[in-house]
Design an enzyme around this catalytic site. Structure first.
Site, PDB file in Angstrom:
ATOM      1  N   TYR A  80       1.761 -44.629 -18.034  1.00 44.99           N
ATOM      2  CA  TYR A  80       2.564 -44.146 -17.076  1.00 44.99           C
ATOM      3  C   TYR A  80       3.682 -44.425 -17.186  1.00 44.99           C
ATOM      4  CZ  TYR A  80       3.875 -44.918 -12.081  1.00 44.99           C
ATOM      5  OH  TYR A  80       4.102 -45.242 -10.904  1.00 44.99           O
ATOM      6  N   PHE A 132      17.165 -19.074  -2.033  1.00 45.88           N
ATOM      7  CA  PHE A 132      15.946 -19.487  -2.125  1.00 45.88           C
ATOM      8  C   PHE A 132      16.092 -19.518  -0.960  1.00 45.88           C
ATOM      9  CE2 PHE A 132      12.182 -20.354  -4.023  1.00 45.88           C
ATOM     10  CZ  PHE A 132      11.876 -19.164  -4.464  1.00 45.88           C
ATOM     11  N   THR A 133      14.086 -19.374  -0.717  1.00 47.11           N
ATOM     12  CA  THR A 133      13.487 -19.575   1.019  1.00 47.11           C
ATOM     13  C   THR A 133      13.637 -21.437   0.693  1.00 47.11           C
ATOM     14  OG1 THR A 133      11.984 -19.702  -1.147  1.00 47.11           O
ATOM     15  CG2 THR A 133      11.892 -17.757   1.170  1.00 47.11           C
ATOM     16  N   ASP A 223      20.951 -23.458 -10.358  1.00 50.01           N
ATOM     17  CA  ASP A 223      19.672 -23.364  -9.336  1.00 50.01           C
ATOM     18  C   ASP A 223      19.765 -22.666 -11.047  1.00 50.01           C
ATOM     19  OD1 ASP A 223      17.507 -22.859  -9.949  1.00 50.01           O
ATOM     20  OD2 ASP A 223      17.378 -22.313  -7.432  1.00 50.01           O
ATOM     21  N   LYS A 266       8.384 -21.550 -13.612  1.00 52.37           N
ATOM     22  CA  LYS A 266       9.402 -20.087 -14.479  1.00 52.37           C
ATOM     23  C   LYS A 266      10.357 -20.484 -15.617  1.00 52.37           C
ATOM     24  CE  LYS A 266       9.061 -18.867  -8.962  1.00 52.37           C
ATOM     25  NZ  LYS A 266      10.531 -19.162  -8.323  1.00 52.37           N
ATOM     26  N   ARG A 389       9.166  -9.810  -0.005  1.00 49.18           N
ATOM     27  CA  ARG A 389      10.221 -10.261   0.062  1.00 49.18           C
ATOM     28  C   ARG A 389      11.685  -9.503   1.170  1.00 49.18           C
ATOM     29  NH1 ARG A 389       9.884 -15.561  -1.854  1.00 49.18           N
ATOM     30  NH2 ARG A 389       8.808 -15.530  -0.210  1.00 49.18           N
ATOM     31  N   PHE A 455       6.138 -17.276   6.096  1.00 47.73           N
ATOM     32  CA  PHE A 455       5.387 -16.167   4.510  1.00 47.73           C
ATOM     33  C   PHE A 455       4.601 -16.671   4.253  1.00 47.73           C
ATOM     34  CE2 PHE A 455       7.256 -17.734   1.097  1.00 47.73           C
ATOM     35  CZ  PHE A 455       8.566 -18.718   1.371  1.00 47.73           C
TER      36      PHE A 455
HETATM   37  C1  PLP Z   1      10.825 -20.935  -7.474  1.00 43.20           C
HETATM   38  C2  PLP Z   1      12.119 -20.985  -7.280  1.00 43.20           C
HETATM   39  C3  PLP Z   1      12.389 -22.199  -7.122  1.00 43.20           C
HETATM   40  C4  PLP Z   1      11.157 -23.415  -6.350  1.00 43.20           C
HETATM   41  O1  PLP Z   1      10.518 -23.726  -7.549  1.00 43.20           O
HETATM   42  P1  PLP Z   1       8.954 -24.640  -7.287  1.00 43.20           P
HETATM   43  O2  PLP Z   1       8.420 -24.980  -8.709  1.00 43.20           O
HETATM   44  O3  PLP Z   1       8.268 -23.169  -7.357  1.00 43.20           O
HETATM   45  O4  PLP Z   1       9.359 -25.292  -6.579  1.00 43.20           O
HETATM   46  C5  PLP Z   1      13.850 -22.567  -6.717  1.00 43.20           C
HETATM   47  N1  PLP Z   1      14.385 -21.254  -7.238  1.00 43.20           N
HETATM   48  C6  PLP Z   1      14.686 -20.582  -7.984  1.00 43.20           C
HETATM   49  C7  PLP Z   1      15.778 -19.334  -7.844  1.00 43.20           C
HETATM   50  C8  PLP Z   1      13.277 -20.469  -7.704  1.00 43.20           C
HETATM   51  O5  PLP Z   1      13.153 -18.748  -8.021  1.00 43.20           O
END
Ligand code: PLP
Length: 482
Positions: A80, A132-133, A223, A266, A389, A455
Site C-alpha cells: 500500500y 480536449f473533452t 498536457d 497513451k 470527433r 458522446f
Molecule cells: C486521453 C487524453 C486525456 C485524458 O486522459 P485519460 O487517461 O483518458 O483520462 C487528456 N488529454 C489528452 C490530450 C488526451 O489525449
C-alpha cells in the site's frame, strides 16, 4: 545523429517489432454489424468488442505492451505504501523529465480534475492551443472558461503546415492584455493536439509561449498525453530538432514547462497517469488531493503492475527505433486515402488518421452529425470502429444551444504496435468503397441525449432507412462473404 524513420520502397512503413502474442479477431456478417450498431444507438462507444473487427476507436489503454513491459509486471512490488515499484517510476520520470516531484493518478482526466480544483477560480480564463473533452469539462466545472488560440492554419483541414498545434502568440498577448494576468492561472499547451487531428506544436513555438508567460508571470501546464507523436514530428519536421536525441528534446520541452501531466493510457503504453512538477509549494498543495481522489501517494489508483509497465513504457518511448511506429502507419493511411480521393486531415498527425466527414458527406447538415453518421456507416461496411470527433462530441451551452464543431472528423486511431499493415490496407479499401457510395449515407438524430459528455452514452436513430440501402449495395458488390 540517429534516424527515427524506418521505411522501404515507396514509403512503406517498416515495423521495428515482431508479434509474439496474438488475439483472435471476429469478422461478423454485415447483417449482424447492422444489428449491432442499431442496438448501440449508432454510437460506436456502445458497441461490444465481439462485434468489432478492427478497433480504431482510440489509442487509450489499448497500445500493445512489449515483452519488457510484461516481464516488469511480474516483479511488481505490491504494498500500500512505500512500494519499490513506485520508486522505480519516480526515478524514471525524474531521469527523463528532470523535475523533482511526481504525483500518481489513475488516469489523465484525474490530473485535470485536481489541477483545475487547485488552480482555477470562478471567472478565470484559460488560454490553450486547443481543448480536449475532459479538460474543458473540468475547467468549466470549476468556473473557468477556455480560450482556444491555435494558429489560423490549425483549423484548415488540408494544409502543409508542419505544426498545426502551434499557439498564436499575438492572440495569447491579446488575451493577457484583455483579462489581465491575475485572471489567467495557467496557459495550457497540449502536445499532439488531439481534437484537431493529433497535430504537433514546434519547440520554437513553445519557446515563444514561455517568453510571453515569463513576462507576465503565468504558469505553463503541458498536457503530455500525446507527447510521443509530438516528439517524432519535432525531430522529423523541425530543423533545430534534427540533431537532438528524443531524450534531449523531451528535456527541452520539460524545461519550458511548469507542470506536466499525462495519461499513461497513451504515453507509456500502459494505464494510469500523473503530474510532474518542480515547484515545492504547489507540489505540497496538489499532494493533499491525491489520497482524497486517487489513492495513497505510492500508487494513486494504479495497480503496481501497471506502474511497472509505465516505467518501461516511458523508457521505450525514448527509443529512437520505436517512436515512429504509429505516425508512420498513419502517414501511410493518409497518403493511400488521398490517392482514392478521400478527404483527410493533412499533414498526417499522430494518434490516428482523421477523415473530413463534412466533405465526405457534404449532403448531410451538421446538426445531423455527419461524423457520427460516417462512423456508423463505416462500421456497417467493414467492422472497423472509429470515433466521432465533431458536433456530437460538443456539449450544449447553458442556454441549451448546441454549438456546431469547427470540424466534423471521423478519427481512426492506430494504437501503437497493434495492427498489421494488411489490416490497415483493409480499412483503406473499405473506406474507399464507402466514399464511392457516400450518397447512400444519411444523417442521425438524438433519441437519448445525456447532459454531460453526451458522446459517451448518447443514442441516435437514423433520419431515414439509409442503412438498409447501404447494406443492399454492399452485398451487390461483395456478395454475402464479408
Ligand atoms: C486521453 C487524453 C486525456 C485524458 O486522459 P485519460 O487517461 O483518458 O483520462 C487528456 N488529454 C489528452 C490530450 C488526451 O489525449
Amino acid at each position: 545523429m540517429t534516424n527515427v524513420k524506418f521505411y522501404y520502397g515507396e514509403n512503406v512503413p517498416l515495423e521495428m517489432h515482431k508479434v509474439r502474442i496474438v488475439q483472435k479477431l471476429n469478422l461478423v456478417p454485415i447483417e449482424r454489424r447492422l444489428q449491432a450498431i442499431t442496438e448501440a444507438g449508432n454510437n460506436t462507444f456502445l458497441l461490444k468488442n465481439a462485434d468489432i473487427f478492427i478497433d480504431m476507436l482510440t489509442d487509450s489503454g489499448v497500445n500493445a505492451m512489449s515483452d519488457r513491459q510484461l516481464a516488469a509486471m511480474m516483479i511488481a512490488d505490491d504494498s500500500y505504501a512505500g512500494s519499490e515499484t513506485f520508486t522505480r517510476l519516480e526515478n524514471k520520470i525524474s531521469e527523463i523529465f528532470g523535475m523533482d516531484y511526481f504525483l500518481p493518478t489513475h488516469q489523465g482526466r484525474a490530473c485535470e480534475n485536481i489541477l483545475s480544483q487547485i488552480l482555477i477560480k470562478p471567472g478565470d480564463v484559460l488560454p490553450m492551443n486547443y481543448h480536449f473533452t475532459t479538460t474543458k469539462a473540468h475547467i468549466v466545472l470549476n468556473g473557468g472558461s477556455i480560450e482556444e488560440i491555435p494558429i489560423d492554419e490549425a483549423l484548415n483541414i488540408t494544409s502543409d503546415c508542419p505544426f498545426k498545434g502551434n499557439m498564436d502568440i499575438d492572440k495569447l498577448k491579446g488575451i493577457i492584455n484583455k483579462h489581465g494576468a491575475a485572471k489567467i492561472p495557467f496557459v495550457r499547451l497540449e502536445a499532439g493536439t488531439n481534437l484537431i487531428g493529433g497535430q504537433p506544436f514546434s519547440l520554437e513555438n513553445m519557446e515563444e509561449v514561455r517568453q510571453v508567460c515569463d513576462e507576465f508571470g503565468i504558469l505553463i501546464v503541458l498536457d503530455a498525453s500525446l507527447l510521443a507523436d509530438n516528439l517524432y514530428f519535432m525531430k522529423t519536421r523541425e530543423e533545430k530538432c534534427k540533431d537532438m536525441s528524443i531524450r534531449e528534446l523531451t528535456r527541452a520541452i520539460s524545461d519550458l514547462s511548469d507542470i506536466i501531466y499525462f495519461s499513461a493510457r497513451k504515453l507509456g503504453c500502459a494505464r494510469g497517469g500523473g503530474i510532474i512538477i518542480n515547484d515545492q509549494e504547489l507540489f505540497l498543495k496538489i499532494r493533499e488531493f491525491i489520497p482524497l481522489y486517487e489513492g495513497f501517494l505510492t500508487y494513486g489508483g494504479m495497480s503496481v503492475r501497471e506502474i511497472e509497465a509505465i516505467t518501461v513504457g516511458l523508457d521505450e518511448t525514448m527509443d529512437e527505433d520505436m517512436i515512429n511506429q504509429s505516425p508512420q502507419f498513419i502517414e501511410f493511411m493518409v497518403e493511400e486515402l488521398q490517392k482514392k480521393g478521400v478527404p483527410v486531415v493533412t499533414p498526417a498527425g499522430g494518434l490516428g488518421c482523421h477523415i473530413d466527414a463534412m466533405k465526405f458527406l457534404d449532403h448531410i447538415p451538421q446538426n445531423q452529425y455527419p461524423a457520427g453518421a460516417l462512423a456508423s456507416a463505416l462500421f456497417i461496411v467493414s467492422g472497423v470502429r472509429g470515433m466521432e470527433r465533431g458536433t456530437l462530441s460538443e456539449q450544449r451551452d447553458e442556454h441549451g444551444v448546441e454549438p456546431l464543431a469547427n470540424m466534423e472528423l471521423l478519427r481512426l486511431a492506430l494504437p501503437r504496435r497493434v495492427f498489421t499493415l494488411s489490416q490497415v490496407k483493409y480499412a483503406i479499401d473499405r473506406i474507399g468503397w464507402l466514399h464511392e457510395n457516400r450518397r447512400l449515407v444519411g444523417g442521425l438524430t438524438f433519441v437519448d441525449e445525456p447532459k454531460n459528455l453526451r458522446f459517451f452514452f448518447g443514442k441516435l436513430d437514423t433520419v431515414s432507412d439509409w442503412q438498409t440501402q447501404l447494406v443492399d449495395r454492399f452485398k451487390k458488390d461483395f456478395g454475402d462473404s464479408m
